[in-house]
Design a protein around this motif. Structure first.
Motif, PDB file in Angstrom:
ATOM      1  N   GLY A  46     -28.240  33.013  -2.564  1.00 25.30           N
ATOM      2  CA  GLY A  46     -28.432  32.639  -1.595  1.00 25.30           C
ATOM      3  C   GLY A  46     -28.141  31.271  -0.974  1.00 25.30           C
ATOM      4  O   GLY A  46     -27.859  31.158   0.074  1.00 25.30           O
ATOM      5  N   CYS A  47     -27.925  30.492  -1.823  1.00 25.18           N
ATOM      6  CA  CYS A  47     -27.500  28.976  -1.645  1.00 25.18           C
ATOM      7  C   CYS A  47     -25.989  29.027  -1.022  1.00 25.18           C
ATOM      8  O   CYS A  47     -25.205  27.944  -0.610  1.00 25.18           O
ATOM      9  CB  CYS A  47     -27.524  28.252  -2.711  1.00 25.18           C
ATOM     10  SG  CYS A  47     -29.202  27.397  -3.351  1.00 25.18           S
ATOM     11  N   GLY A  48     -24.969  30.096  -1.319  1.00 25.36           N
ATOM     12  CA  GLY A  48     -23.801  30.274  -0.699  1.00 25.36           C
ATOM     13  C   GLY A  48     -23.733  30.798   0.526  1.00 25.36           C
ATOM     14  O   GLY A  48     -22.561  31.142   0.948  1.00 25.36           O
ATOM     15  N   GLN A  49     -25.050  31.001   1.152  1.00 24.65           N
ATOM     16  CA  GLN A  49     -24.660  31.839   2.358  1.00 24.65           C
ATOM     17  C   GLN A  49     -25.198  31.238   3.620  1.00 24.65           C
ATOM     18  O   GLN A  49     -25.075  31.951   4.556  1.00 24.65           O
ATOM     19  CB  GLN A  49     -25.901  32.874   2.260  1.00 24.65           C
ATOM     20  CG  GLN A  49     -25.745  33.947   1.128  1.00 24.65           C
ATOM     21  CD  GLN A  49     -24.574  34.922   1.211  1.00 24.65           C
ATOM     22  OE1 GLN A  49     -24.037  35.202   2.374  1.00 24.65           O
ATOM     23  NE2 GLN A  49     -23.850  35.099  -0.120  1.00 24.65           N
ATOM     24  N   ARG A  50     -25.066  29.912   3.552  1.00 26.72           N
ATOM     25  CA  ARG A  50     -25.334  29.231   5.010  1.00 26.72           C
ATOM     26  C   ARG A  50     -24.335  29.363   6.062  1.00 26.72           C
ATOM     27  O   ARG A  50     -23.041  29.459   5.730  1.00 26.72           O
ATOM     28  CB  ARG A  50     -25.503  27.486   4.607  1.00 26.72           C
ATOM     29  CG  ARG A  50     -25.642  26.868   6.106  1.00 26.72           C
ATOM     30  CD  ARG A  50     -25.594  25.221   5.419  1.00 26.72           C
ATOM     31  NE  ARG A  50     -26.978  24.888   5.359  1.00 26.72           N
ATOM     32  CZ  ARG A  50     -28.050  24.780   6.445  1.00 26.72           C
ATOM     33  NH1 ARG A  50     -27.549  25.192   7.609  1.00 26.72           N
ATOM     34  NH2 ARG A  50     -29.284  24.597   6.154  1.00 26.72           N
ATOM     35  N   ARG A  51     -24.673  29.725   6.977  1.00 22.43           N
ATOM     36  CA  ARG A  51     -23.719  30.051   7.901  1.00 22.43           C
ATOM     37  C   ARG A  51     -23.868  28.960   9.408  1.00 22.43           C
ATOM     38  O   ARG A  51     -24.872  28.400   9.437  1.00 22.43           O
ATOM     39  CB  ARG A  51     -23.977  31.489   8.865  1.00 22.43           C
ATOM     40  CG  ARG A  51     -24.100  32.569   7.831  1.00 22.43           C
ATOM     41  CD  ARG A  51     -24.859  33.773   8.184  1.00 22.43           C
ATOM     42  NE  ARG A  51     -24.722  34.913   7.257  1.00 22.43           N
ATOM     43  CZ  ARG A  51     -25.520  35.969   7.575  1.00 22.43           C
ATOM     44  NH1 ARG A  51     -25.837  36.340   8.772  1.00 22.43           N
ATOM     45  NH2 ARG A  51     -25.525  36.693   6.621  1.00 22.43           N
ATOM     46  N   ASP A  68     -30.411  39.912  11.011  1.00 16.76           N
ATOM     47  CA  ASP A  68     -29.213  40.172  12.301  1.00 16.76           C
ATOM     48  C   ASP A  68     -28.800  38.514  12.405  1.00 16.76           C
ATOM     49  O   ASP A  68     -27.585  38.615  12.770  1.00 16.76           O
ATOM     50  CB  ASP A  68     -29.792  40.565  13.488  1.00 16.76           C
ATOM     51  CG  ASP A  68     -30.071  42.039  13.477  1.00 16.76           C
ATOM     52  OD1 ASP A  68     -29.686  42.568  12.325  1.00 16.76           O
ATOM     53  OD2 ASP A  68     -30.578  42.662  14.200  1.00 16.76           O
ATOM     54  N   LYS A  69     -29.472  37.660  12.109  1.00 17.16           N
ATOM     55  CA  LYS A  69     -28.996  36.259  12.533  1.00 17.16           C
ATOM     56  C   LYS A  69     -28.650  35.528  11.292  1.00 17.16           C
ATOM     57  O   LYS A  69     -27.705  34.432  11.611  1.00 17.16           O
ATOM     58  CB  LYS A  69     -30.283  35.453  13.198  1.00 17.16           C
ATOM     59  CG  LYS A  69     -31.048  36.346  14.501  1.00 17.16           C
ATOM     60  CD  LYS A  69     -29.997  36.756  15.561  1.00 17.16           C
ATOM     61  CE  LYS A  69     -30.614  37.369  16.715  1.00 17.16           C
ATOM     62  NZ  LYS A  69     -29.926  37.772  17.657  1.00 17.16           N
ATOM     63  N   THR A  70     -29.215  35.837  10.306  1.00 21.42           N
ATOM     64  CA  THR A  70     -28.808  34.946   8.987  1.00 21.42           C
ATOM     65  C   THR A  70     -28.994  35.496   7.785  1.00 21.42           C
ATOM     66  O   THR A  70     -29.704  36.716   7.684  1.00 21.42           O
ATOM     67  CB  THR A  70     -29.474  33.470   9.123  1.00 21.42           C
ATOM     68  OG1 THR A  70     -28.896  32.417   8.057  1.00 21.42           O
ATOM     69  CG2 THR A  70     -31.124  33.590   8.876  1.00 21.42           C
ATOM     70  N   TYR A  71     -28.507  34.975   6.546  1.00 23.54           N
ATOM     71  CA  TYR A  71     -28.942  35.657   5.280  1.00 23.54           C
ATOM     72  C   TYR A  71     -30.402  35.692   5.125  1.00 23.54           C
ATOM     73  O   TYR A  71     -31.055  34.750   5.211  1.00 23.54           O
ATOM     74  CB  TYR A  71     -28.229  34.920   4.300  1.00 23.54           C
ATOM     75  CG  TYR A  71     -28.351  35.272   2.823  1.00 23.54           C
ATOM     76  CD1 TYR A  71     -27.465  36.253   2.420  1.00 23.54           C
ATOM     77  CD2 TYR A  71     -29.311  34.955   1.930  1.00 23.54           C
ATOM     78  CE1 TYR A  71     -27.572  36.998   1.088  1.00 23.54           C
ATOM     79  CE2 TYR A  71     -29.558  35.578   0.675  1.00 23.54           C
ATOM     80  CZ  TYR A  71     -28.672  36.472   0.081  1.00 23.54           C
ATOM     81  OH  TYR A  71     -28.846  36.940  -0.998  1.00 23.54           O
ATOM     82  N   CYS A  72     -31.142  36.919   4.851  1.00 29.19           N
ATOM     83  CA  CYS A  72     -32.401  37.071   4.781  1.00 29.19           C
ATOM     84  C   CYS A  72     -32.684  38.169   3.659  1.00 29.19           C
ATOM     85  O   CYS A  72     -32.455  39.183   3.781  1.00 29.19           O
ATOM     86  CB  CYS A  72     -32.974  37.259   5.979  1.00 29.19           C
ATOM     87  SG  CYS A  72     -34.959  37.440   6.089  1.00 29.19           S
ATOM     88  N   GLN A  73     -33.191  37.772   2.415  1.00 30.23           N
ATOM     89  CA  GLN A  73     -33.637  38.646   1.182  1.00 30.23           C
ATOM     90  C   GLN A  73     -34.834  38.533   0.703  1.00 30.23           C
ATOM     91  O   GLN A  73     -35.538  37.566   0.681  1.00 30.23           O
ATOM     92  CB  GLN A  73     -32.511  38.313   0.077  1.00 30.23           C
ATOM     93  CG  GLN A  73     -30.902  38.686   0.705  1.00 30.23           C
ATOM     94  CD  GLN A  73     -30.788  39.993   0.945  1.00 30.23           C
ATOM     95  OE1 GLN A  73     -31.227  41.001   0.132  1.00 30.23           O
ATOM     96  NE2 GLN A  73     -29.986  40.502   1.945  1.00 30.23           N
TER      97      GLN A  73
END
Length: 358
Positions: free
Chosen positions: A329-334, A305-310
């Motif tokens: 994943g490296c393109g998902q920083r928020r 719910d808070k950040t990219y997590c796979q």
């Protein structure tokens, strides 16, 4: 104020929760003495707590015996809690003697049920703070075993002897506790740094932190393929020379929190410390599941719910066949949406309740 704090050493997560709370308390009120009960080595404890303290190098709780960072030893867990129930009066008496020795005005616990019972017997204010409790972790593994309910009820009773239990999100359900106080997350965060420049790497470049927490989880990187424009930062024990695209994070003279705050991705297992640090930094996560850890579903749901997590598999981590997952994943920083204000919440409540002399 004289403060006594018991801290579990079941990995680094409990230290990661305790350190901001103790720091906040020392900034808000005069601390005449601080005692930390924890079976962490003195050097490790000093890394987390800079404020002058006395170290009682004594285990605070049974915790959960582990085979490795991912796998609990269910039979040893059951046996240890059986023994604790049998020896409960003597163990509480020893803790009472420790508290008499230090004569605290306040007892904090992360996360010892017997410590809160000892404090209650001596009429010393006591508060727990944690994202889990050992009663419900024990129940997750041992329900159905002979006298498991008696053990569970005893643990809940001892936790409920405290004046309050500050529940830190992401938290697991705690149906047996009646003294819960919900607060915001607790963690430390790093500072913005240009790690690519500091490490003298050519742009564009990705930095991937591999951090499996405070319990050993050996990974053999010798068969991993080379990842284009990617450097891995690894802080665990490694008996061989790391591959060319790896750096040992402990040799960089850069705080772990700064690495977390500025890397492009972290590979880890579900655990409070790394998950919340990542969420408060906006750092994407690839995680290796623990599967049967009772707290895990709530950690993962909150993180997603808070950040990219796979999720990734053990086989992919073993072989390094993670090119697609790392690239995505490296393109998902928020921008971080989680604020770690829980330590302030806890100290606000303590000071309002105890009304100590400033």
């Amino acid at each position: 104020m004289r403060v006594y704090c018991g801290i579990s050493f079941h990995g680094f997560g409990h230290l990661a929760q305790a350190a901001p709370v103790i720091h906040e308390l020392t900034q808000r009120i005069r601390i005449d003495s601080l005692t930390l009960q924890c079976c962490a080595p003195p050097g490790e404890l000093q890394r987390w707590f800079s404020y002058p303290h006395h170290h009682e190098n004594i285990e605070t709780d049974v915790g959960i015996p582990m085979f490795d960072a991912l796998t609990a030893n269910e039979e040893a867990t059951y046996q240890q809690y059986q023994i604790q129930l049998q020896e409960r009066p003597q163990r509480i008496k020893r803790l009472e003697n420790l508290l008499r020795k230090h004569n605290p005005d306040l007892v904090l616990s992360n996360n010892s049920p017997l410590l809160s019972r000892a404090a209650a017997n001596l009429a010393i204010p006591c508060f727990h703070f944690c994202s889990l409790n050992w009663a419900d972790i024990f129940w997750g593994y041992c329900q159905g075993k002979p006298n498991a309910n008696e053990i569970y009820q005893s643990l809940c009773s001892d936790f409920n002897a405290a004046d309050g239990f500050f529940r830190l999100p992401p938290y697991m359900p705690m149906p047996g506790l009646t003294n819960l106080i919900d607060v915001d997350p607790v963690c430390r965060t790093g500072q913005t740094r240009d790690l690519i420049r500091e490490l003298r790497l050519e742009k564009p470049h990705h930095l991937v932190l591999i951090s499996m927490g405070g319990m050993p989880y050996p990974i053999d990187f010798s068969n991993w393929p080379r990842f284009k424009n990617t450097t891995f930062l690894y802080g665990g024990v490694y008996s061989h020379e790391l591959p060319p695209n790896f750096l040992h994070s402990q040799e960089l003279n850069i705080p772990h929190l700064d690495l977390m705050f500025n890397c492009d991705l972290v590979i880890t297992k579900p655990g409070y410390g790394t998950f919340v640090e990542a969420a408060c930094s906006g750092t994407p996560i690839l995680y290796l599941p623990r599967k049967d850890w009772p707290e895990e579903p709530w950690l993962i749901q909150w993180q997603q719910d808070k950040t990219y997590c796979q999720e990734i598999s053990a086989e992919k981590l073993r072989t390094g066949n993670l090119q697609e997952e790392v690239s995505q994943g490296c393109g998902q920083r928020r921008a971080p949406i989680v604020k770690p204000t829980g330590a302030t919440d806890i100290v606000d409540h303590l000071l309002a309740t105890l009304k100590p002399t400033q």
